[in-house]
Motif scaffolding. Sequence first.
Motif, short mmCIF file in Angstrom:
data_model
loop_
_atom_site.label_atom_id
_atom_site.label_comp_id
_atom_site.label_asym_id
_atom_site.label_seq_id
_atom_site.Cartn_x
_atom_site.Cartn_y
_atom_site.Cartn_z
N THR A 49 0.82 -1.21 0.00
CA THR A 49 0.00 0.00 0.00
C THR A 49 0.85 1.26 0.00
OG1 THR A 49 -0.10 0.00 2.42
CG2 THR A 49 -1.89 -1.11 1.24
N TYR A 50 0.20 2.34 -0.35
CA TYR A 50 0.81 3.67 -0.32
C TYR A 50 -0.24 4.64 0.20
CZ TYR A 50 2.01 8.29 -2.05
OH TYR A 50 2.25 9.64 -2.14
N TYR A 51 0.21 5.60 1.02
CA TYR A 51 -0.68 6.64 1.52
C TYR A 51 -0.03 8.00 1.35
CZ TYR A 51 -3.23 2.89 3.88
OH TYR A 51 -3.95 1.75 4.15
N ALA A 52 -0.81 8.97 0.99
CA ALA A 52 -0.34 10.34 1.03
C ALA A 52 -0.15 10.76 2.48
CB ALA A 52 -1.35 11.26 0.35
N ASP A 53 0.80 11.66 2.72
CA ASP A 53 1.07 12.09 4.10
C ASP A 53 -0.17 12.67 4.77
OD1 ASP A 53 4.47 13.29 3.47
OD2 ASP A 53 3.70 11.29 3.92
N SER A 54 -1.02 13.32 3.99
CA SER A 54 -2.18 14.00 4.56
C SER A 54 -3.22 13.04 5.13
CB SER A 54 -2.84 14.87 3.49
OG SER A 54 -3.22 14.10 2.37
N VAL A 55 -3.14 11.77 4.78
CA VAL A 55 -4.16 10.82 5.26
C VAL A 55 -3.56 9.68 6.09
CG1 VAL A 55 -5.60 11.36 3.26
CG2 VAL A 55 -4.16 9.29 3.23
N LYS A 56 -2.27 9.63 6.21
CA LYS A 56 -1.63 8.55 6.98
C LYS A 56 -2.16 8.54 8.40
CE LYS A 56 2.78 8.01 4.58
NZ LYS A 56 4.24 8.28 4.62
N GLY A 57 -2.48 7.34 8.88
CA GLY A 57 -2.99 7.20 10.24
C GLY A 57 -4.49 7.41 10.36
N ARG A 58 -5.12 7.94 9.31
CA ARG A 58 -6.57 8.17 9.34
C ARG A 58 -7.31 7.31 8.33
NH1 ARG A 58 -8.62 13.00 7.90
NH2 ARG A 58 -6.93 13.47 6.42
N PHE A 59 -6.71 7.07 7.18
CA PHE A 59 -7.35 6.30 6.11
C PHE A 59 -6.67 4.94 6.01
CE2 PHE A 59 -8.83 10.06 3.21
CZ PHE A 59 -9.46 10.63 4.31
N THR A 60 -7.47 3.93 5.66
CA THR A 60 -6.94 2.59 5.44
C THR A 60 -7.52 2.04 4.14
OG1 THR A 60 -6.80 2.18 7.82
CG2 THR A 60 -6.71 0.27 6.37
N ILE A 61 -6.64 1.59 3.27
CA ILE A 61 -7.08 0.99 2.02
C ILE A 61 -6.98 -0.53 2.15
CG2 ILE A 61 -4.79 1.02 0.91
CD1 ILE A 61 -6.24 1.83 -1.71
N SER A 62 -7.94 -1.23 1.55
CA SER A 62 -7.93 -2.69 1.58
C SER A 62 -8.56 -3.21 0.30
CB SER A 62 -8.67 -3.22 2.81
OG SER A 62 -10.03 -2.82 2.79
N SER A 63 -8.33 -4.48 0.05
CA SER A 63 -8.79 -5.08 -1.19
C SER A 63 -9.40 -6.44 -0.93
CB SER A 63 -7.61 -5.21 -2.15
OG SER A 63 -7.99 -5.85 -3.35
N ASP A 64 -10.54 -6.70 -1.54
CA ASP A 64 -11.15 -8.03 -1.52
C ASP A 64 -11.06 -8.56 -2.95
OD1 ASP A 64 -12.80 -10.26 -1.55
OD2 ASP A 64 -14.25 -9.40 -0.17
N ALA A 116 -11.57 -11.45 -4.16
CA ALA A 116 -12.67 -12.33 -4.56
C ALA A 116 -13.84 -11.53 -5.11
CB ALA A 116 -13.12 -13.18 -3.39
N LYS A 117 -13.97 -10.29 -4.64
CA LYS A 117 -15.07 -9.44 -5.09
C LYS A 117 -14.61 -8.37 -6.07
CE LYS A 117 -17.81 -9.94 -0.86
NZ LYS A 117 -18.48 -9.23 0.27
N ASN A 118 -13.32 -8.37 -6.41
CA ASN A 118 -12.77 -7.32 -7.28
C ASN A 118 -13.14 -5.93 -6.77
OD1 ASN A 118 -11.79 -9.38 -8.86
ND2 ASN A 118 -12.88 -8.80 -10.72
N THR A 119 -12.98 -5.75 -5.49
CA THR A 119 -13.40 -4.50 -4.84
C THR A 119 -12.30 -3.98 -3.93
OG1 THR A 119 -15.73 -5.12 -4.96
CG2 THR A 119 -15.15 -3.41 -3.39
N VAL A 120 -12.10 -2.68 -3.98
CA VAL A 120 -11.16 -2.00 -3.10
C VAL A 120 -11.95 -1.05 -2.21
CG1 VAL A 120 -9.27 -0.33 -3.02
CG2 VAL A 120 -9.17 -2.26 -4.61
N TYR A 121 -11.55 -0.97 -0.96
CA TYR A 121 -12.22 -0.12 0.02
C TYR A 121 -11.27 0.96 0.53
CZ TYR A 121 -15.23 -4.23 0.03
OH TYR A 121 -16.03 -5.26 -0.35
N LEU A 122 -11.83 2.08 0.90
CA LEU A 122 -11.07 3.12 1.57
C LEU A 122 -11.84 3.49 2.84
CD1 LEU A 122 -8.53 4.92 1.34
CD2 LEU A 122 -10.04 6.72 0.45
N GLN A 123 -11.33 3.06 3.96
CA GLN A 123 -11.92 3.42 5.26
C GLN A 123 -11.33 4.75 5.68
OE1 GLN A 123 -14.33 1.79 7.16
NE2 GLN A 123 -14.23 3.65 8.41
N MET A 124 -12.19 5.72 5.87
CA MET A 124 -11.75 7.07 6.20
C MET A 124 -12.26 7.42 7.59
SD MET A 124 -12.37 8.97 2.55
CE MET A 124 -14.15 8.95 2.70
#
Length: 126
Positions: free
Chosen positions: A58-73, A75-83
């Motif tokens: 993964t990669y995060y911009a400095d402005s969102v590090k520690g607050r946003f989390t990216i993940s991928s499923d 099996a569902k061909n889906t990426v999530y961004l938890q903010m």
Amino acid sequence: EVQLVESGGGLVQAGGSLRLSCAASGFTFDDYAIGWFRQAPGKEREGVSCISSSDGSTYYADSVKGRFTISSDNAKNTVYLQMNSLKPEDTAVYYCAADMTIATMVGKSPYGMDYWGKGTLVTVSS
């Protein structure tokens, strides 16, 4: 036909949370990195986060590090961004994009990814 469809945007108060989803189709999901970009009114588009579908890096911009989390499923061909801990300055249209690798995404202009979704609006009120 390649499609990236974002969902999950909306209006939230500062300090709140949202989860964005990006459903991908029309290409081999595991061969691409998927990223989130955002563009606020009157501002340039910027990269937020991206994830490699093949190895989960993964990669995060400095402005969102520690607050946003990216993940991928995969099996569902889906990426999530938890903010979490959202701030008014996070207000923007959030776009999902696909390109070959994280390094490619980070190295390119934020307008130059291979595939784009249409975006979902996130509004954070103060």
